[in-house]
Design an enzyme around this catalytic site. Structure first.
Site, PDB file in Angstrom:
ATOM      1  N   ASN A  69       0.756  -1.115   0.041  1.00  0.00           N
ATOM      2  CA  ASN A  69       0.140   0.062   0.087  1.00  0.00           C
ATOM      3  C   ASN A  69       1.036   1.266   0.054  1.00  0.00           C
ATOM      4  O   ASN A  69       1.409   1.621   1.170  1.00  0.00           O
ATOM      5  CB  ASN A  69      -0.854  -0.041   1.241  1.00  0.00           C
ATOM      6  CG  ASN A  69      -1.786   0.946   1.481  1.00  0.00           C
ATOM      7  OD1 ASN A  69      -1.684   2.097   0.670  1.00  0.00           O
ATOM      8  ND2 ASN A  69      -2.898   0.983   2.125  1.00  0.00           N
TER       9      ASN A  69
ATOM     10  N   ASP B 215      -0.228  -3.064  10.180  1.00  0.00           N
ATOM     11  CA  ASP B 215      -1.430  -3.784  10.192  1.00  0.00           C
ATOM     12  C   ASP B 215      -2.368  -2.640  10.705  1.00  0.00           C
ATOM     13  O   ASP B 215      -1.920  -2.118  11.777  1.00  0.00           O
ATOM     14  CB  ASP B 215      -1.621  -5.008  10.493  1.00  0.00           C
ATOM     15  CG  ASP B 215      -2.935  -5.601   9.914  1.00  0.00           C
ATOM     16  OD1 ASP B 215      -2.646  -6.060   8.792  1.00  0.00           O
ATOM     17  OD2 ASP B 215      -3.754  -6.090  10.759  1.00  0.00           O
TER      18      ASP B 215
ATOM     19  N   PHE C  61      -7.050   7.544   1.837  1.00  0.00           N
ATOM     20  CA  PHE C  61      -7.365   6.585   1.239  1.00  0.00           C
ATOM     21  C   PHE C  61      -8.226   5.695   2.033  1.00  0.00           C
ATOM     22  O   PHE C  61      -8.876   6.194   2.929  1.00  0.00           O
ATOM     23  CB  PHE C  61      -5.984   5.566   0.853  1.00  0.00           C
ATOM     24  CG  PHE C  61      -5.609   4.855   2.119  1.00  0.00           C
ATOM     25  CD1 PHE C  61      -4.522   5.697   2.828  1.00  0.00           C
ATOM     26  CD2 PHE C  61      -5.845   3.614   2.463  1.00  0.00           C
ATOM     27  CE1 PHE C  61      -4.016   4.826   4.035  1.00  0.00           C
ATOM     28  CE2 PHE C  61      -5.096   2.857   3.649  1.00  0.00           C
ATOM     29  CZ  PHE C  61      -4.366   3.785   4.319  1.00  0.00           C
TER      30      PHE C  61
ATOM     31  N   ASP D 106     -11.050   6.949   4.664  1.00  0.00           N
ATOM     32  CA  ASP D 106     -11.143   8.328   5.157  1.00  0.00           C
ATOM     33  C   ASP D 106     -12.335   9.343   4.675  1.00  0.00           C
ATOM     34  O   ASP D 106     -12.458  10.268   5.500  1.00  0.00           O
ATOM     35  CB  ASP D 106      -9.601   8.792   4.490  1.00  0.00           C
ATOM     36  CG  ASP D 106      -8.472   8.294   5.014  1.00  0.00           C
ATOM     37  OD1 ASP D 106      -8.719   7.694   6.396  1.00  0.00           O
ATOM     38  OD2 ASP D 106      -7.254   8.446   4.653  1.00  0.00           O
TER      39      ASP D 106
END
Ligand code: ITT
Length: 185
Positions: free
Chosen positions: A9, A66, A141, A144
């Site tokens: 990501n 994570d 992203f 959000d």
């Protein structure tokens, strides 16, 4: 100090870089990604960091992250399943909360760093808020556009990347980890 963030990501890399001055942060693309089978964010962050430790240059620190979003009305779901529980997580969360009076949500981020000689450090961060009724904003992203942090009227996607670099769950976890890293240096 050079940190390799084991992630697929790119937003995580940008956010960590923005939150941590004084560290050189690079993406370490996860190939052959191990399944995220852990029961907690910490377990899954560790799975990513340990996988990177096996493949990364021996002189660099590696980091796994994570994270997830937890809705109070859903008993903390989707939590560690946030990336996988629905094809469109935002739409799924809005639908799941459609008839709920309790709109509280929170983001959690767990970071695990592993040194060249295998020592492990961690940092945790949380951002609390409420779910908006519809998506607003274009930065950030994931969830959000529907997260309004406590004390704010705008969503995280409207508040933007600079705001996130100061206040997000990931920024808070990064700063906690950085304190340990500076001592370990
Ligand atoms: P890697 O596992 O490759 O690092 P990922 O995006 O799959 O990347 P996670 O497994 O940690 O990451 O899933 C976290 C999910 O939680 C993410 O995909 C979003 O759906 C959500 N999430 C976490 N932090 C977020 C943030 O800052 N903004 C919006 N959504 C976030």
């Amino acid at each position: 100090m050079r940190l390799l963030l084991a992630t697929g990501n790119p937003h995580k890399v940008d956010e960590l870089r923005a939150a941590l001055s004084g560290f050189e942060i690079h993406a370490f693309g996860l190939t052959d990604t191990p399944p995220e089978t852990g029961a907690t964010y910490l377990d899954n962050a560790r799975i990513k960091a340990r996988h990177a430790r096996k493949h990364a240059p021996v002189d660099a620190w590696v980091v796994g992250e994570d994270s997830g979003i937890e809705a109070a009305a859903l008993g903390g779901r989707p939590g560690i399943e946030s990336a996988r529980w629905a094809e469109d997580g935002v739409a799924a969360l809005l639908a799941a909360l459609a008839h709920e009076a309790d709109r509280r949500v929170r983001y959690v981020s767990e970071l695990v760093a592993i040194s060249p000689n295998g020592a492990e450090l961690r940092g945790t961060g949380m951002l609390e808020g409420v779910a908006a009724n519809e998506p607003r904003g274009s930065e950030g992203f994931g969830y959000d556009p529907i997260v309004i942090p406590l004390g704010e009227t705008r969503t995280v996607a409207e508040l933007g990347d600079v705001w996130k670099s100061e206040h997000s769950h990931r920024a808070l976890a990064a700063r906690a980890l950085a304190d340990y890293l500076r001592r370990a240096r």
